[in-house]
Design a protein around this motif. Structure first.
Motif, mmCIF file in Angstrom:
data_model
loop_
_atom_site.group_PDB
_atom_site.id
_atom_site.type_symbol
_atom_site.label_atom_id
_atom_site.label_comp_id
_atom_site.label_asym_id
_atom_site.label_seq_id
_atom_site.Cartn_x
_atom_site.Cartn_y
_atom_site.Cartn_z
ATOM 1 N N THR A 53 121.241 -43.157 102.432
ATOM 2 C CA THR A 53 120.445 -41.655 102.041
ATOM 3 C C THR A 53 119.088 -41.730 102.463
ATOM 4 O OG1 THR A 53 120.532 -42.700 99.984
ATOM 5 C CG2 THR A 53 121.966 -40.943 100.449
ATOM 6 N N LEU A 54 118.647 -43.672 102.486
ATOM 7 C CA LEU A 54 117.578 -43.742 102.959
ATOM 8 C C LEU A 54 117.253 -43.617 104.621
ATOM 9 C CD1 LEU A 54 114.318 -44.768 102.657
ATOM 10 C CD2 LEU A 54 115.263 -47.074 102.914
ATOM 11 N N ALA A 55 118.094 -44.202 105.401
ATOM 12 C CA ALA A 55 118.106 -44.159 106.404
ATOM 13 C C ALA A 55 118.392 -42.775 107.491
ATOM 14 C CB ALA A 55 120.038 -44.983 107.372
ATOM 15 N N ALA A 56 119.202 -42.128 106.376
ATOM 16 C CA ALA A 56 119.054 -40.074 106.670
ATOM 17 C C ALA A 56 117.919 -39.624 107.085
ATOM 18 C CB ALA A 56 120.536 -39.745 106.029
ATOM 19 N N ALA A 57 117.432 -39.906 105.513
ATOM 20 C CA ALA A 57 116.075 -39.263 105.826
ATOM 21 C C ALA A 57 114.984 -39.784 106.242
ATOM 22 C CB ALA A 57 115.351 -39.748 104.528
ATOM 23 N N ILE A 58 114.707 -41.281 107.234
ATOM 24 C CA ILE A 58 113.940 -41.694 107.974
ATOM 25 C C ILE A 58 114.136 -40.705 109.387
ATOM 26 C CG2 ILE A 58 113.103 -43.633 108.844
ATOM 27 C CD1 ILE A 58 113.102 -45.136 106.743
ATOM 28 N N LEU A 59 115.788 -41.351 110.019
ATOM 29 C CA LEU A 59 116.404 -40.088 110.728
ATOM 30 C C LEU A 59 115.838 -38.884 111.131
ATOM 31 C CD1 LEU A 59 119.592 -41.947 111.282
ATOM 32 C CD2 LEU A 59 117.818 -42.726 112.723
ATOM 33 N N GLY A 60 115.743 -38.120 109.490
ATOM 34 C CA GLY A 60 115.272 -36.659 109.860
ATOM 35 C C GLY A 60 114.164 -36.293 109.782
ATOM 36 N N LEU A 61 113.231 -37.387 109.588
ATOM 37 C CA LEU A 61 111.834 -36.866 109.660
ATOM 38 C C LEU A 61 111.936 -37.152 111.378
ATOM 39 C CD1 LEU A 61 108.814 -36.997 108.898
ATOM 40 C CD2 LEU A 61 108.609 -39.717 108.121
ATOM 41 N N GLN A 62 111.689 -38.256 111.942
ATOM 42 C CA GLN A 62 112.198 -38.779 113.323
ATOM 43 C C GLN A 62 112.136 -37.808 114.310
ATOM 44 O OE1 GLN A 62 113.450 -42.811 113.715
ATOM 45 N NE2 GLN A 62 112.181 -43.894 113.460
ATOM 46 N N ALA A 63 113.611 -36.839 113.580
ATOM 47 C CA ALA A 63 114.313 -35.726 114.773
ATOM 48 C C ALA A 63 113.288 -34.389 114.311
ATOM 49 C CB ALA A 63 115.567 -35.431 113.888
ATOM 50 N N GLU A 64 112.389 -34.259 113.483
ATOM 51 C CA GLU A 64 111.838 -33.492 113.136
ATOM 52 C C GLU A 64 110.302 -33.224 113.812
ATOM 53 O OE1 GLU A 64 110.760 -29.524 111.166
ATOM 54 O OE2 GLU A 64 112.306 -30.524 110.919
ATOM 55 N N ARG A 65 110.069 -34.731 113.564
ATOM 56 C CA ARG A 65 108.691 -35.370 114.852
ATOM 57 C C ARG A 65 109.366 -35.067 115.865
ATOM 58 N NH1 ARG A 65 104.121 -36.241 111.041
ATOM 59 N NH2 ARG A 65 103.420 -36.436 112.931
ATOM 60 N N GLY A 66 110.051 -35.256 116.200
ATOM 61 C CA GLY A 66 110.017 -35.200 118.010
ATOM 62 C C GLY A 66 108.941 -36.121 118.889
ATOM 63 N N ASN A 67 108.402 -35.362 119.714
ATOM 64 C CA ASN A 67 107.378 -36.444 120.290
ATOM 65 C C ASN A 67 106.171 -36.661 119.512
ATOM 66 O OD1 ASN A 67 109.120 -36.421 122.604
ATOM 67 N ND2 ASN A 67 108.142 -34.392 123.432
#
Length: 449
Positions: free
Chosen positions: A266-280
Motif C-alpha cells: 500500500t505504501l508503494a502504491a501511494a508513492i507510485l500514485g503520487l509520482q504518476a499524478e505529478r508527471g514531469n
C-alpha cells in the motif's frame, strides 16, 4: 458476445461488455492481478453513465475486487482523463470508495469522494446506534463510529494550518486512512509518516496528524531559512502525509511479516500514485518511518521499482534489505536514529540492523541538542516510544533533524549554479556542541559547475 468481468454472483440480466485484454487506455497492462482491474475499469468507461449504478448494484463485491487489483496509477490517470463528465459524476456518486482510493485519480476528487464515504458511513452507524439492534451490533457500530469520528476530527483545521485532504479511506476492520497536510499537486517536498505497531485509526489518527503538522511547520521553517540565504530557492512548499495505510500489528501478530507485506504494497502504491499524478513535475519525496513501519518501508523500497529521495528510520527492527545499496533511495540518503534504551533496533528481528555500520546508513542523532532557529533545547529520545512525543520535544528532535538532512541534501537549483550545504558541529561558548542531526547549521556555498 459479452460477459461479466466481475467474478461474483451477479444476476445474468445485466452484464457489461468485456474488451480484449490490453484494449483502450490500458494497452500497457500485462497479465497478472492488475489486468482484472484494468479490464473492469475499461468496461465501466464504455457503459452509459445511467447504467453504472445498476452495474455496481448487481456486483456488490466489484469495488473491493477492483481496489485489490488496481492497474498502474499512470494508466488509471489516463483512464480517468478520458472519461466524460457524466461518467465521472456517476462514479463519484455510486462508488465513492472506489474513486477515493484509486491511485491515479486526482487528489481533489479522491478527497471529495472519501469525505462523502466518511459522512455516509457515520450517518449509517449513527442510525444503527439509535435503533433497537442487538447489543453486539451496537457495540460494533460504536467502535467503528469512534474510529471514523477520529478521522473526521483530524480533518478539521483552522485558517492558520495547512489544508487537509483525505486521500485514503477504508472504513472496515481497524480502518486505514491517509490525511495530507498541504498540496500534493504543488508541493516541492513531500514526506510520508509511516507508523509501527499499535497505531490504529481510533487511537492515534489525531496524534499522527499532529505529528505531520509539526513536520510540515518545521520543514517550512527550514525552507524559509534556506530561501533567505539562497538566490536559487523561491516560494518552495511542502506537504506531509499522515499515513496509516495498512493494518499495523499488535502483540498477537507483531512477530509475523504479514502486516509488513500489506504495508509494503500500500505504501508503494501511494508513492507510485503520487509520482504518476505529478508527471514531469516530481517532488522531493521522503519517508519518515518508525518501528514496524520501517520494515514495511524498506521492503517497499527494495522490492518495488521506484525511487525516493530520502529515508529516515527510527527504532527499526530491520528488514530483508542487507544494506543501503538494496534500497531505492537516491544518493544513499538513508538516515537511522536509535534512542538509548530502545531494545528494538538491536534485535534485528526482521533482518539486518540499518543502524549497523555495515548497513551504510547515515547516523540520525536523537540524543538531544539545541534548535538553531528557535534556540530552544531539544530533549533526547529514550526508549522505543518517545521518538515522536511532543510533550518532551522529541518530535522536534527526530523529525526536525530528519527534514533538515532531507532538505539540505536536496535543494533543487538550476545549473550552472549549485547550492551545497555542509553540516557540521557548532561549538558554543559554554563548550556544548550542537549535533549535526538534531540542530544542524548551514553553510551555503555557491559553486560554478
Amino acid at each position: 458476445m459479452s460477459q461479466s468481468v466481475v467474478t461474483s454472483d451477479a444476476p445474468p440480466s445485466f452484464v457489461g461488455p468485456v474488451l480484449e485484454p490490453g484494449a483502450g487506455v490500458f494497452a500497457l497492462s500485462s497479465g497478472g492481478p492488475a489486468s482484472f482491474g484494468a479490464q473492469t475499469l475499461t468496461t465501466l468507461s464504455r457503459l452509459p453513465a445511467s447504467s453504472i449504478s445498476q452495474y455496481f448494484a448487481a456486483r456488490p463485491a466489484a469495488v473491493e475486487q477492483i481496489l485489490a487489483a488496481q492497474p498502474p496509477a499512470q494508466e488509471v490517470a489516463l483512464w480517468w482523463g478520458d472519461l466524460d463528465a457524466e461518467r465521472r459524476t456517476s462514479l463519484e456518486l455510486v462508488a465513492p470508495r472506489l474513486v477515493g482510493n484509486l491511485e491515479g485519480v486526482p487528489y481533489t476528487i479522491r478527497d471529495t469522494s472519501n469525505r462523502t464515504m466518511l459522512s455516509q458511513t457515520i450517518s449509517d452507524l449513527t442510525t444503527v446506534m439509535n435503533s433497537d439492534a442487538g447489543r453486539a451490533v451496537q457495540q460494533s457500530a460504536h467502535q467503528q463510529l469512534n474510529m471514523l469520528s477520529s478521522i473526521s476530527e483530524s480533518l478539521t483545521a483552522d485558517a492558520a494550518n495547512p489544508e487537509r485532504t483525505l486521500v485514503t479511506l477504508d472504513v472496515s476492520g481497524q480502518g486505514r486512512a491517509a490525511i495530507v497536510l498541504g498540496d500534493l499537486n504543488e508541493a516541492d517536498y513531500v514526506s510520508f509518516l509511516v507508523p509501527g505497531m499499535f497505531f490504529t485509526i481510533e487511537g492515534q489518527m489525531s496524534y499522527w496528524v499532529d505529528a505531520a503538522n509539526e513536520l510540515y511547520c518545521q520543514q517550512q521553517i527550514w525552507l524559509d531559512r534556506i530561501e533567505s540565504e539562497s538566490p536559487f530557492v523561491h516560494n518552495e512548499s511542502v506537504a506531509t502525509v499522515a499515513w496509516i495505510g495498512y493494518d499495523t500489528p499488535n502483540l498477537t501478530n507483531v512477530g509475523a511479516i504479514d502486516n509488513a507485506d500489506q504495508g509494503r504494497d500500500t505504501l508503494a502504491a501511494a508513492i507510485l500514485g503520487l509520482q504518476a499524478e505529478r508527471g514531469n513535475d516530481q517532488p522531493y519525496i521522503s519517508i519518515v518511518a518508525h518501528s514496524y513501519g520501517t520494515t514495511a518501508a524498506m521492503m517497499a523500497l527494495s522490492e518495488y521499482d521506484f525511487e525516493i529521495d530520502a529515508l529516515a528510520l527510527v527504532g527499526s527492527p530491520g528488514s530483508p534489505a542487507e544494506s543501503v545499496a538494496d534500497l531505492h533511495v537516491r544518493d544513499g540518503n538513508v538516515f537511522v536514529g536509535e534512542a538509548a534504551w530502545d531494545p528494538i533496533p538491536n534485535s534485528s528481528y526482521f533482518g539486518p540492523d540499518p543502524g549497523a555500520a555495515s548497513f551504510g546508513a547515515k547516523s540520525l542523532s536523537v540524543s538531544g541538542g539545541v534548535d538553531i532557529i528557535t534556540g530552544q533545547p531539544l530533549a533526547a529520545s529514550v526508549g522505543h516510544n518517545e521518538y515522536f512525543t511532543p510533550a518532551a520535544k522529541q518530535c522536534e528532535t527526530s523529525r526536525c533533524c530528519a527534514l533538515a538532512e532531507v532538505i539540505s541534501s536536496s535543494l533543487k537549483v538550476p545549473p550552472p549554479s549549485i547550492a551545497h550545504f555542509r553540516w557540521h558541529r557548532t561549538e558554543k561558548a559554554d563548550g556544548q556542541t550542537t549535533s549535526p542531526a538534531s540542530s544542524a547549521s548551514i553553510d551555503l556555498v555557491r559553486a560554478r559547475s
